[in-house]
Design a protein around this motif. Sequence first.
Motif, PDB file in Angstrom:
ATOM      1  N   TYR A  78      14.599  23.335 -49.254  1.00  0.00           N
ATOM      2  CA  TYR A  78      15.911  23.868 -49.603  1.00  0.00           C
ATOM      3  C   TYR A  78      16.937  22.752 -49.411  1.00  0.00           C
ATOM      4  O   TYR A  78      16.633  21.716 -48.812  1.00  0.00           O
ATOM      5  CB  TYR A  78      16.235  25.068 -48.710  1.00  0.00           C
ATOM      6  CG  TYR A  78      15.278  26.232 -48.886  1.00  0.00           C
ATOM      7  CD1 TYR A  78      14.005  26.202 -48.320  1.00  0.00           C
ATOM      8  CD2 TYR A  78      15.624  27.348 -49.632  1.00  0.00           C
ATOM      9  CE1 TYR A  78      13.114  27.248 -48.489  1.00  0.00           C
ATOM     10  CE2 TYR A  78      14.740  28.410 -49.804  1.00  0.00           C
ATOM     11  CZ  TYR A  78      13.495  28.355 -49.228  1.00  0.00           C
ATOM     12  OH  TYR A  78      12.614  29.403 -49.402  1.00  0.00           O
ATOM     13  N   THR A  79      18.152  23.025 -49.866  1.00  0.00           N
ATOM     14  CA  THR A  79      19.198  22.012 -49.693  1.00  0.00           C
ATOM     15  C   THR A  79      19.324  21.620 -48.223  1.00  0.00           C
ATOM     16  O   THR A  79      19.420  20.439 -47.888  1.00  0.00           O
ATOM     17  CB  THR A  79      20.539  22.560 -50.218  1.00  0.00           C
ATOM     18  OG1 THR A  79      20.373  22.922 -51.583  1.00  0.00           O
ATOM     19  CG2 THR A  79      21.634  21.528 -50.091  1.00  0.00           C
ATOM     20  N   TYR A  80      19.309  22.619 -47.365  1.00  0.00           N
ATOM     21  CA  TYR A  80      19.476  22.361 -45.938  1.00  0.00           C
ATOM     22  C   TYR A  80      18.396  21.417 -45.419  1.00  0.00           C
ATOM     23  O   TYR A  80      18.591  20.699 -44.435  1.00  0.00           O
ATOM     24  CB  TYR A  80      19.426  23.691 -45.157  1.00  0.00           C
ATOM     25  CG  TYR A  80      20.331  23.721 -43.950  1.00  0.00           C
ATOM     26  CD1 TYR A  80      20.264  22.748 -42.961  1.00  0.00           C
ATOM     27  CD2 TYR A  80      21.279  24.743 -43.797  1.00  0.00           C
ATOM     28  CE1 TYR A  80      21.110  22.779 -41.863  1.00  0.00           C
ATOM     29  CE2 TYR A  80      22.117  24.786 -42.700  1.00  0.00           C
ATOM     30  CZ  TYR A  80      22.031  23.798 -41.742  1.00  0.00           C
ATOM     31  OH  TYR A  80      22.858  23.832 -40.654  1.00  0.00           O
ATOM     32  N   ASP A  81      17.238  21.423 -46.078  1.00  0.00           N
ATOM     33  CA  ASP A  81      16.095  20.648 -45.586  1.00  0.00           C
ATOM     34  C   ASP A  81      16.046  19.226 -46.123  1.00  0.00           C
ATOM     35  O   ASP A  81      15.173  18.446 -45.734  1.00  0.00           O
ATOM     36  CB  ASP A  81      14.786  21.338 -46.006  1.00  0.00           C
ATOM     37  CG  ASP A  81      14.700  22.764 -45.495  1.00  0.00           C
ATOM     38  OD1 ASP A  81      15.295  23.050 -44.448  1.00  0.00           O
ATOM     39  OD2 ASP A  81      14.036  23.594 -46.162  1.00  0.00           O
ATOM     40  N   VAL A  82      16.963  18.904 -47.032  1.00  0.00           N
ATOM     41  CA  VAL A  82      16.896  17.576 -47.656  1.00  0.00           C
ATOM     42  C   VAL A  82      17.175  16.507 -46.606  1.00  0.00           C
ATOM     43  O   VAL A  82      18.133  16.599 -45.836  1.00  0.00           O
ATOM     44  CB  VAL A  82      17.919  17.467 -48.813  1.00  0.00           C
ATOM     45  CG1 VAL A  82      18.026  16.030 -49.308  1.00  0.00           C
ATOM     46  CG2 VAL A  82      17.527  18.403 -49.944  1.00  0.00           C
ATOM     47  N   GLN A  83      16.288  15.546 -46.532  1.00  0.00           N
ATOM     48  CA  GLN A  83      16.477  14.410 -45.624  1.00  0.00           C
ATOM     49  C   GLN A  83      16.256  13.138 -46.421  1.00  0.00           C
ATOM     50  O   GLN A  83      15.242  12.997 -47.099  1.00  0.00           O
ATOM     51  CB  GLN A  83      15.482  14.476 -44.468  1.00  0.00           C
ATOM     52  CG  GLN A  83      15.768  15.644 -43.532  1.00  0.00           C
ATOM     53  CD  GLN A  83      14.797  15.733 -42.383  1.00  0.00           C
ATOM     54  OE1 GLN A  83      13.699  15.226 -42.458  1.00  0.00           O
ATOM     55  NE2 GLN A  83      15.210  16.381 -41.315  1.00  0.00           N
ATOM     56  N   LEU A  84      17.187  12.235 -46.338  1.00  0.00           N
ATOM     57  CA  LEU A  84      17.106  10.995 -47.107  1.00  0.00           C
ATOM     58  C   LEU A  84      17.329   9.817 -46.162  1.00  0.00           C
ATOM     59  O   LEU A  84      18.011   9.959 -45.148  1.00  0.00           O
ATOM     60  CB  LEU A  84      18.185  11.009 -48.201  1.00  0.00           C
ATOM     61  CG  LEU A  84      18.040  12.133 -49.238  1.00  0.00           C
ATOM     62  CD1 LEU A  84      19.316  12.283 -50.047  1.00  0.00           C
ATOM     63  CD2 LEU A  84      16.851  11.867 -50.158  1.00  0.00           C
ATOM     64  N   PRO A  85      16.769   8.672 -46.510  1.00  0.00           N
ATOM     65  CA  PRO A  85      16.943   7.504 -45.632  1.00  0.00           C
ATOM     66  C   PRO A  85      18.418   7.191 -45.421  1.00  0.00           C
ATOM     67  O   PRO A  85      19.190   7.174 -46.389  1.00  0.00           O
ATOM     68  CB  PRO A  85      16.242   6.379 -46.410  1.00  0.00           C
ATOM     69  CG  PRO A  85      15.300   7.066 -47.331  1.00  0.00           C
ATOM     70  CD  PRO A  85      15.927   8.376 -47.673  1.00  0.00           C
ATOM     71  N   GLY A  86      18.791   7.029 -44.172  1.00  0.00           N
ATOM     72  CA  GLY A  86      20.169   6.652 -43.859  1.00  0.00           C
ATOM     73  C   GLY A  86      21.155   7.798 -43.893  1.00  0.00           C
ATOM     74  O   GLY A  86      22.362   7.602 -43.779  1.00  0.00           O
ATOM     75  N   MET A  87      20.636   8.996 -44.038  1.00  0.00           N
ATOM     76  CA  MET A  87      21.515  10.155 -44.203  1.00  0.00           C
ATOM     77  C   MET A  87      22.358  10.407 -42.948  1.00  0.00           C
ATOM     78  O   MET A  87      21.881  10.280 -41.828  1.00  0.00           O
ATOM     79  CB  MET A  87      20.665  11.382 -44.505  1.00  0.00           C
ATOM     80  CG  MET A  87      21.457  12.604 -44.897  1.00  0.00           C
ATOM     81  SD  MET A  87      20.349  13.923 -45.440  1.00  0.00           S
ATOM     82  CE  MET A  87      19.928  14.686 -43.881  1.00  0.00           C
ATOM     83  N   GLU A  95      20.544  30.825 -46.120  1.00  0.00           N
ATOM     84  CA  GLU A  95      20.960  29.435 -46.239  1.00  0.00           C
ATOM     85  C   GLU A  95      22.460  29.430 -46.446  1.00  0.00           C
ATOM     86  O   GLU A  95      22.967  30.099 -47.348  1.00  0.00           O
ATOM     87  CB  GLU A  95      20.278  28.733 -47.414  1.00  0.00           C
ATOM     88  CG  GLU A  95      20.644  27.254 -47.490  1.00  0.00           C
ATOM     89  CD  GLU A  95      19.904  26.493 -48.595  1.00  0.00           C
ATOM     90  OE1 GLU A  95      19.522  25.348 -48.369  1.00  0.00           O
ATOM     91  OE2 GLU A  95      19.691  27.070 -49.683  1.00  0.00           O
ATOM     92  N   THR A  96      23.153  28.664 -45.633  1.00  0.00           N
ATOM     93  CA  THR A  96      24.607  28.607 -45.781  1.00  0.00           C
ATOM     94  C   THR A  96      24.976  27.772 -47.003  1.00  0.00           C
ATOM     95  O   THR A  96      24.136  27.130 -47.613  1.00  0.00           O
ATOM     96  CB  THR A  96      25.221  27.965 -44.534  1.00  0.00           C
ATOM     97  OG1 THR A  96      24.582  26.715 -44.303  1.00  0.00           O
ATOM     98  CG2 THR A  96      25.050  28.858 -43.310  1.00  0.00           C
ATOM     99  N   HIS A  97      26.256  27.790 -47.326  1.00  0.00           N
ATOM    100  CA  HIS A  97      26.769  26.921 -48.382  1.00  0.00           C
ATOM    101  C   HIS A  97      26.679  25.468 -47.937  1.00  0.00           C
ATOM    102  O   HIS A  97      26.832  25.161 -46.756  1.00  0.00           O
ATOM    103  CB  HIS A  97      28.246  27.219 -48.646  1.00  0.00           C
ATOM    104  CG  HIS A  97      28.510  28.450 -49.436  1.00  0.00           C
ATOM    105  ND1 HIS A  97      28.247  29.706 -48.964  1.00  0.00           N
ATOM    106  CD2 HIS A  97      29.046  28.624 -50.672  1.00  0.00           C
ATOM    107  CE1 HIS A  97      28.610  30.590 -49.875  1.00  0.00           C
ATOM    108  NE2 HIS A  97      29.096  29.977 -50.921  1.00  0.00           N
ATOM    109  N   GLY A  98      26.521  24.613 -48.906  1.00  0.00           N
ATOM    110  CA  GLY A  98      26.585  23.198 -48.576  1.00  0.00           C
ATOM    111  C   GLY A  98      25.811  22.353 -49.548  1.00  0.00           C
ATOM    112  O   GLY A  98      25.217  22.866 -50.514  1.00  0.00           O
ATOM    113  N   CYS A  99      25.830  21.057 -49.292  1.00  0.00           N
ATOM    114  CA  CYS A  99      25.186  20.138 -50.211  1.00  0.00           C
ATOM    115  C   CYS A  99      24.791  18.854 -49.494  1.00  0.00           C
ATOM    116  O   CYS A  99      25.195  18.607 -48.367  1.00  0.00           O
ATOM    117  CB  CYS A  99      26.124  19.809 -51.377  1.00  0.00           C
ATOM    118  SG  CYS A  99      27.559  18.868 -50.882  1.00  0.00           S
ATOM    119  N   VAL A 100      23.995  18.072 -50.178  1.00  0.00           N
ATOM    120  CA  VAL A 100      23.701  16.710 -49.751  1.00  0.00           C
ATOM    121  C   VAL A 100      24.047  15.813 -50.933  1.00  0.00           C
ATOM    122  O   VAL A 100      23.560  16.042 -52.046  1.00  0.00           O
ATOM    123  CB  VAL A 100      22.215  16.539 -49.372  1.00  0.00           C
ATOM    124  CG1 VAL A 100      21.938  15.086 -48.978  1.00  0.00           C
ATOM    125  CG2 VAL A 100      21.839  17.487 -48.233  1.00  0.00           C
ATOM    126  N   ALA A 101      24.904  14.835 -50.696  1.00  0.00           N
ATOM    127  CA  ALA A 101      25.325  13.950 -51.783  1.00  0.00           C
ATOM    128  C   ALA A 101      24.708  12.583 -51.572  1.00  0.00           C
ATOM    129  O   ALA A 101      24.677  12.064 -50.456  1.00  0.00           O
ATOM    130  CB  ALA A 101      26.846  13.843 -51.815  1.00  0.00           C
TER     131      ALA A 101
END
Lengths: 164, 765, 320
Positions: free
Chosen positions: B58-67, B218-224
């Motif tokens: 899910y969006t909440y679970d997105v993990q990216l290098p350097g995040m 899942e709450t609102h939000g994003c990963v940019a």
Amino acid sequence: MIEHGPHKTAITLEVNGLPQFVDVEPRRTLLDTLRIDLGLTGAKLVCNMGNCGACTVLVDGVAVYSCLTLAVECEGKAITTIEGLAQDGVLHPLQQAFVQHDALQCGFCTPGQVLAAHALLARNPQPTEAEVVAGMAGNLCRCGAYRGIIEAVLSAAQQTGPQQ
Amino acid sequence: MPKVVKTTINVEGRVSEQFAIVEGAELPPWGEHEELGIVGYPAPRIDGAARVSGEARYTYDVQLPGMVYGRLVRAKQASAKITRIDVRKAKAVRGVVDVMTYENVPDIEMSGRQTRLLSDDVRFAGQTIAVVVAVDPYVAADAAALIEVEYAERPLVADPEAALAADAVKVQPDKPNNLLNGKPRIKERGDVAAGFAAADEIAAVTVRTPTALHNAFETHGCVAHWEGDQLTIYESTQHTFGVREFAAKKLELPMSKVRAVSTFMGGGFGAKFPGSAYTLIAATTAKRLRRPVHLMYDREGENLETGNRGQTLQQVKIGARRDGTLTAIEYSGISEGGAAMGWLPMLEGPASMMYRCPNFRSETSGVLTNLGPMAAFRAPGFVEGMVGLEAAMDELAHKLGMDPLELRRKNIPDTDQLEEKPFSSLPLDECYTRGAAAIGWERRSQPGSQSDGRYRRGIGMASQIWWGGGGPPAYAEMLLNSDGTATVMTGTQDLGTGTRTILAQVAAEELGLPLEQVNVTVGDTLQGPFGPASGGSVTTGSMTPAVRSAANDLRNNLCDIVAQMRDIPQNEIEIRGGMIYRRDQELASVREIMRKLGDVMLQGTGSRGPNPDDVSVVTSGAQFAEVEVDTVTGLVRVLKIVAAHDSGRIMNPQTFNSQIYGGIIQGMGLALTEQRIVDTERGAVLNPNLEFYKLPTIADVPQIENILIDIPDTKANSTGAKGAGEPGIIPTAAAIANAVADALGVRVGTLPITPPRVLEALDAQ
Amino acid sequence: MQPFIHIDVANSEEVIPLLDARSRPLAGGTDMLPLMKEGIVAPERLINIKRAGDLRYIRADEDGLHIGALTTLDELDRHPDVRRDYTTLAQAAAEAASPQLRNMATLGGNLLQQARCWYYRGDFHCWLKGGELCHARDGRNEYHAIFDQSPCVAVYPSDPPAALMALEANLRIVGPQGARLVPVAEFLQPPSAERRTLHTLAPNELIVEVHVPKGPSGSVYLKAMDRATWAYALASVAVAANIRDGRAHNVRIVLGAVSNRPIRALAAEELVEGQLITPELARRAGETALAAARALEHNHYKLPLTRNLVAQALRDIMAG
């Protein structure tokens, strides 16, 4: 006496049968450690206050809320997360039952539901419907998949058959 | 060749004319008795394994290098001007990489709920006033606590009825009477006064419904995340393509440089449409920091800022002749909009179109308060409005000495009274008949005749009407791979509704492949063409014809190729179950043909055709509730709900059931347990959490029987399917409220019907 | 949550020297962690006593029931002796919270649970947090007290302690000066200007054992909630009595979630003592129990509710 912190401290956790080494502050919850430090994002952060059940994991086989558990408390204990249920890519019978009975919609609460059900069946392999309801009462589902959850747990219990 | 068509779209009662581009020939609809082998049958959701195994990201679970992790900081005042905001201590915390306030946030003009990304003008407690970005969420929280804010407090109003007083505090400076648009919305047909004059009986009720909080898990939000000049936004959204459009427009980027992703989504229920500040804050911060930014609301912020179903106060008056024919309906209602209100939910919708009535007048208002802003919430307006209408209908039936169900049956509308068009389909009578039989309607007592024991039982019902036919634009593409598997690609999204699964079913059906050979990608603007917002129950009605059209195009392409390879006429080729036949003679499997062709990929494209002009496409239905009231504790327990809803062709009875069950359980929450609690003097929401905002638990859930009406709406579109996301919630609260009134012999007019309200009603009896 | 030092201890002896005003014991964590996350408490040291194996036991003997403070609510609910002879306690444990919380929460911690008042837990510097004003008193108070016992109108939230009071249980508490035995009824006190807590445990003390005297012949716990499960009580009643020859003796009636502490309904106990409890007498006992209650603006319902629960509990106990 073992003292940790307040700064980061190295601990070893046994997660899904494997040792994991993490550096955490004592204040870090087991949930955040699993999700952020170990990348095990199956357990979900929903309320962070023990009011929903989405972060349920098993610690020594007991279902607990990982948002109200500190990672440092779990040294030497066996932690099971949703990622640890499937074996060799084959879903656990409970997971299969959840799919077959459509016991989910968005799926965000589902990992917690499955682990709560797992703990319930470990203790009571042949529950009645009322016992399933009582045993699953610590996991909210906003989509309202509760009927499917009851059916899934009952059906998984039937499939595994009476245990000794 | 693509064609431009003009078509009428009705989303939640908002009718618009739109141009749409349609590709390929419009397919004749699957007939009412069409023999289908996959569509219409239960199938476990194709993404079920991902969702039960923890593998679904899910969006909440997105993990990216350097995040890095953002934390939204909330205002504690409900109405104030920030006079000073000091972030120096916060910035000094080791691990903090940025702090944004109104003083340094990019100047991007917003519409709707916010006028700027962050503002010094605080209009409700919980408004985001700063964003801290740090290497770890704990560090961000530490820093957030060190931000010093000084406020010049202003008076506030946190009660919609108080906000209507002549001397009330102004929530927005340009709205002197705290009304959305400065005045009530009035709708009228016929002559209401004459209608009431012609009535033999008139019933009038006043009801209140609570402010309900969506509480998607899942709450609102994003990963940019930026890669060069390419922006990717992972967002928990009901409209992936809308996120792309919003970000591109506000950040002045070419659409081709923006990708939006929402592959798994933890619930929306109406509140997750694009257009919020957090998306732009995350995107601009990620660009400046050159690091991906994770910016998700926490539970409290979610409940304070991201939307709610506003509380209502409704007065409904209905007149009828002795025989039950309605002569007039007068409806007035207010809906709380909080500190910002984009639009007024159609509270009057049920009263205006559920039953046939020539004389109708409504006056509805959106009222501003210093509380968190409203947002769409699963059938906005209709859930609330149905409570008022159906309470009045029951009271009217009582006055007429008529069976409440008969009263409704007598007034089934023969046309859409808003559009002045016939319905494409309205099998309400069948819903009533089958639902009544399943609940045992004949057991329903006369009001007031209940036993004096500890438990009192009652039965009630309510009707449902809503749109959900969908329409263009909606597109799909299909690929046939060299191993004979097929991929459906479309930019729609699956909120947990089962969209992926029914799209796979439609593609498999049309193409002639087994379901296991079809996969579906949704929720990524780079992995499929435009799909509409998943709101207004439109996804099924919009997307399934588009996918069918793409599958048909692909099928035609495949048949062309087989015809050329085997030198046989194209029109003699059939594909069933993954096998290719010439009439009844088996030629080869799709897999064998594709293998022979080697590294090839056959494609198909499709689109949703225009809506019919001459009919109004709606969903309809009814629910029946049996309840038991514990007179010792005041707790209402719902024993059983029977639902009967027309959503056209049922694509997948299993996921259809889940949609209806989910609607019922949320409706039950509104009826019995859920309410935002506000200290109106202090402008404070006291339960923005899951401790005191009480969602139904598994132990609250009744037995549910969902009767499959399953009449394909062949006039609506080429699959005959309509939406099911919202119909299920529309009548539930109304039916439960009527059942409780039946049990108690007195109406609890304020929802939710909690033990305090039941005990007070019993005390007054 | 503020950073802290976390110390694991292996047994109860090691705990006491570590306890002071700047440290807190950590057991189940189901209230401590929320309090810390909310910033209501911020200990410098958290003493994890969960590994103190000598505090986790249930022993039934001729002296009654001995329950180690680290016994979980789940263990309490499932213990056959507790279920049979101390029913009200098993029921109160079973009705508390959720399965996972009962797996985690200990009886010692449950006794120490702080108020769940939404002002106390929210962004308000209320009286109970050391401020000047009880915001609930003139604010939203549907879940609050109907017996006014202090400037604060929060109710004591835990279920099992009301049952323990009906069973006249005592707590064994150890501190630097050794052990003391105190009845639950005395241990739970309304907060005062100097002590803004719902209990009287000193910062350097630890509850180590709950002792329940040999149980009466019957006991019951009734809890009203605003959903089917997993909610704090709107009101609750624990009743214990010896039923002999169809009459009730040594009746103990305790009202929960109506005040800063569970309340013994002494006048109602007197009314039914030695009597054959008819439905009518049960009803009157309910009225008597609530005679001194005064509702706040939003909790009038608690008067009929608590009356009903008292009457129902007495009827239930007579029915066996």
